[in-house]
Design a protein around this motif. Structure first.
Motif, PDB file in Angstrom:
ATOM      1  N   VAL A  75      15.999  86.646  -3.695  1.00 52.75           N
ATOM      2  CA  VAL A  75      15.590  86.953  -2.324  1.00 52.75           C
ATOM      3  C   VAL A  75      14.082  87.114  -2.324  1.00 52.75           C
ATOM      4  CG1 VAL A  75      15.714  88.645  -0.458  1.00 52.75           C
ATOM      5  CG2 VAL A  75      17.794  88.006  -1.717  1.00 52.75           C
ATOM      6  N   THR A  76      13.419  86.349  -1.465  1.00 51.66           N
ATOM      7  CA  THR A  76      11.964  86.347  -1.393  1.00 51.66           C
ATOM      8  C   THR A  76      11.545  86.626   0.035  1.00 51.66           C
ATOM      9  OG1 THR A  76      11.899  84.758  -3.208  1.00 51.66           O
ATOM     10  CG2 THR A  76       9.904  84.968  -1.890  1.00 51.66           C
ATOM     11  N   VAL A  77      10.554  87.485   0.191  1.00 53.70           N
ATOM     12  CA  VAL A  77      10.085  87.901   1.510  1.00 53.70           C
ATOM     13  C   VAL A  77       8.594  87.623   1.642  1.00 53.70           C
ATOM     14  CG1 VAL A  77      11.884  89.661   1.761  1.00 53.70           C
ATOM     15  CG2 VAL A  77       9.679  90.278   0.741  1.00 53.70           C
ATOM     16  N   ALA A  78       8.106  87.740   2.866  1.00 58.21           N
ATOM     17  CA  ALA A  78       6.682  87.542   3.120  1.00 58.21           C
ATOM     18  C   ALA A  78       5.899  88.777   2.707  1.00 58.21           C
ATOM     19  CB  ALA A  78       6.450  87.243   4.595  1.00 58.21           C
ATOM     20  N   ALA A  79       4.838  88.572   1.954  1.00 65.23           N
ATOM     21  CA  ALA A  79       3.896  89.645   1.629  1.00 65.23           C
ATOM     22  C   ALA A  79       2.708  89.581   2.585  1.00 65.23           C
ATOM     23  CB  ALA A  79       3.430  89.513   0.186  1.00 65.23           C
ATOM     24  N   GLY A  80       2.519  88.440   3.219  1.00 67.10           N
ATOM     25  CA  GLY A  80       1.446  88.245   4.187  1.00 67.10           C
ATOM     26  C   GLY A  80       1.370  86.788   4.561  1.00 67.10           C
ATOM     27  N   ALA A  81       0.705  86.505   5.684  1.00 63.82           N
ATOM     28  CA  ALA A  81       0.561  85.120   6.125  1.00 63.82           C
ATOM     29  C   ALA A  81      -0.597  85.018   7.103  1.00 63.82           C
ATOM     30  CB  ALA A  81       1.850  84.626   6.795  1.00 63.82           C
ATOM     31  N   ASP A  82      -1.188  83.839   7.132  1.00 63.31           N
ATOM     32  CA  ASP A  82      -2.274  83.530   8.056  1.00 63.31           C
ATOM     33  C   ASP A  82      -1.967  82.190   8.702  1.00 63.31           C
ATOM     34  OD1 ASP A  82      -4.234  85.682   7.270  1.00 63.31           O
ATOM     35  OD2 ASP A  82      -4.006  84.659   5.337  1.00 63.31           O
ATOM     36  N   ILE A  83      -2.456  82.012   9.926  1.00 62.06           N
ATOM     37  CA  ILE A  83      -2.276  80.735  10.600  1.00 62.06           C
ATOM     38  C   ILE A  83      -3.560  80.357  11.313  1.00 62.06           C
ATOM     39  CG2 ILE A  83      -1.357  81.716  12.748  1.00 62.06           C
ATOM     40  CD1 ILE A  83       0.680  79.282  12.696  1.00 62.06           C
ATOM     41  N   VAL A  84      -3.841  79.056  11.329  1.00 62.95           N
ATOM     42  CA  VAL A  84      -4.955  78.501  12.086  1.00 62.95           C
ATOM     43  C   VAL A  84      -4.345  77.521  13.081  1.00 62.95           C
ATOM     44  CG1 VAL A  84      -7.063  77.111  11.975  1.00 62.95           C
ATOM     45  CG2 VAL A  84      -6.526  78.722  10.126  1.00 62.95           C
ATOM     46  N   PHE A  85      -4.583  77.769  14.365  1.00 69.28           N
ATOM     47  CA  PHE A  85      -4.101  76.872  15.411  1.00 69.28           C
ATOM     48  C   PHE A  85      -5.175  75.818  15.653  1.00 69.28           C
ATOM     49  CE2 PHE A  85      -2.192  81.062  16.295  1.00 69.28           C
ATOM     50  CZ  PHE A  85      -0.855  80.724  16.173  1.00 69.28           C
ATOM     51  N   THR A  86      -4.806  74.541  15.523  1.00 69.08           N
ATOM     52  CA  THR A  86      -5.789  73.464  15.618  1.00 69.08           C
ATOM     53  C   THR A  86      -5.682  72.658  16.905  1.00 69.08           C
ATOM     54  OG1 THR A  86      -4.354  71.970  14.382  1.00 69.08           O
ATOM     55  CG2 THR A  86      -5.960  73.263  13.113  1.00 69.08           C
ATOM     56  N   ALA A  87      -4.538  72.735  17.581  1.00 66.07           N
ATOM     57  CA  ALA A  87      -4.338  72.028  18.848  1.00 66.07           C
ATOM     58  C   ALA A  87      -3.202  72.718  19.600  1.00 66.07           C
ATOM     59  CB  ALA A  87      -3.983  70.562  18.599  1.00 66.07           C
ATOM     60  N   PRO A  88      -3.238  72.689  20.926  1.00 61.38           N
ATOM     61  CA  PRO A  88      -2.155  73.323  21.682  1.00 61.38           C
ATOM     62  C   PRO A  88      -0.897  72.457  21.686  1.00 61.38           C
ATOM     63  CG  PRO A  88      -3.716  72.323  23.190  1.00 61.38           C
ATOM     64  CD  PRO A  88      -4.285  72.155  21.799  1.00 61.38           C
ATOM     65  N   ALA A  89       0.234  73.116  21.783  1.00 60.37           N
ATOM     66  CA  ALA A  89       1.505  72.424  21.983  1.00 60.37           C
ATOM     67  C   ALA A  89       1.963  72.733  23.407  1.00 60.37           C
ATOM     68  CB  ALA A  89       2.545  72.902  20.976  1.00 60.37           C
ATOM     69  N   HIS A  90       2.774  71.861  23.974  1.00 57.37           N
ATOM     70  CA  HIS A  90       3.207  71.998  25.362  1.00 57.37           C
ATOM     71  C   HIS A  90       4.722  71.901  25.470  1.00 57.37           C
ATOM     72  CE1 HIS A  90      -0.952  70.484  25.444  1.00 57.37           C
ATOM     73  NE2 HIS A  90      -1.077  71.337  26.444  1.00 57.37           N
ATOM     74  N   GLU A  91       5.231  72.327  26.609  1.00 57.96           N
ATOM     75  CA  GLU A  91       6.664  72.233  26.862  1.00 57.96           C
ATOM     76  C   GLU A  91       7.140  70.804  26.628  1.00 57.96           C
ATOM     77  OE1 GLU A  91       9.897  72.824  30.486  1.00 57.96           O
ATOM     78  OE2 GLU A  91       7.851  73.596  30.742  1.00 57.96           O
ATOM     79  N   GLY A  92       8.237  70.679  25.907  1.00 57.69           N
ATOM     80  CA  GLY A  92       8.813  69.375  25.592  1.00 57.69           C
ATOM     81  C   GLY A  92       8.337  68.791  24.270  1.00 57.69           C
ATOM     82  N   ASP A  93       7.245  69.327  23.719  1.00 57.66           N
ATOM     83  CA  ASP A  93       6.754  68.821  22.429  1.00 57.66           C
ATOM     84  C   ASP A  93       7.762  69.129  21.327  1.00 57.66           C
ATOM     85  OD1 ASP A  93       4.415  67.943  23.591  1.00 57.66           O
ATOM     86  OD2 ASP A  93       3.142  69.504  22.708  1.00 57.66           O
ATOM     87  N   VAL A  94       7.965  68.167  20.452  1.00 57.88           N
ATOM     88  CA  VAL A  94       8.796  68.361  19.273  1.00 57.88           C
ATOM     89  C   VAL A  94       7.850  68.629  18.104  1.00 57.88           C
ATOM     90  CG1 VAL A  94      10.466  67.314  17.691  1.00 57.88           C
ATOM     91  CG2 VAL A  94      10.611  66.859  20.162  1.00 57.88           C
TER      92      VAL A  94
END
Length: 149
Positions: A75-94
């Motif tokens: 069993v492995t859990v998150a110790a931490g995480a970071d995210i960089v958003f590079t472009a927006p997503a919109h309704e209907g996007d897969v």
């Protein structure tokens, strides 16, 4: 749900993940230290700016991270995480999240996840994982202070 003998640890974990499955996230592919998941942005995932709320994009990436780092069995859990958003997503996007474990050392690991809409990168996520000594309690009891998945 009874786990089939052929299911991997990550597949068993994902099958029990009602939060991710409830949002329509699908596990497309899973291997040793890797995973590919898909989510369609729905109207309920769009924020006041008319774009996908970053929390949902993070959740997709975090679920891919969880499937990749739990592929080994403990069993492995998150110790931490970071995210960089590079472009927006919109309704209907897969959106498709592809996770790849970069390294494991002792009980710790590092995993990168790229979230794409087609060929366009929407976000880059880096998760730090920690294998726990015992399975997390299922009754909601206090854990040893490790992150929860």
């Amino acid at each position: 749900m009874v786990a089939e003998a052929t299911e991997t640890p990550a597949e068993r974990m994902f099958a029990a993940d009602e939060a991710s499955r409830g949002l329509g996230i699908a596990l497309l592919k899973q291997g040793e230290g890797t995973a590919v998941l898909r989510m369609t942005v729905t109207s309920s995932m769009v924020n006041g700016h008319g774009i996908a709320h970053g929390g949902y994009v993070f959740l997709l990436a975090d679920t891919a991270f969880a499937c990749a780092c739990n592929s080994h069995g403990p069993v492995t859990v998150a110790a931490g995480a970071d995210i960089v958003f590079t472009a927006p997503a919109h309704e209907g996007d897969v959106l498709v999240a592809r996770a790849e474990e970069r390294t494991r050392y002792g009980r710790s690991g590092v995993c990168d996840v790229t979230v794409r809409r087609g060929d366009e990168v929407i976000a880059e996520f880096r998760g730090r994982s920690r294998a726990v000594r015992a399975a997390a309690p299922r009754d909601g009891a206090e854990t040893t202070g490790e992150g929860a998945r």
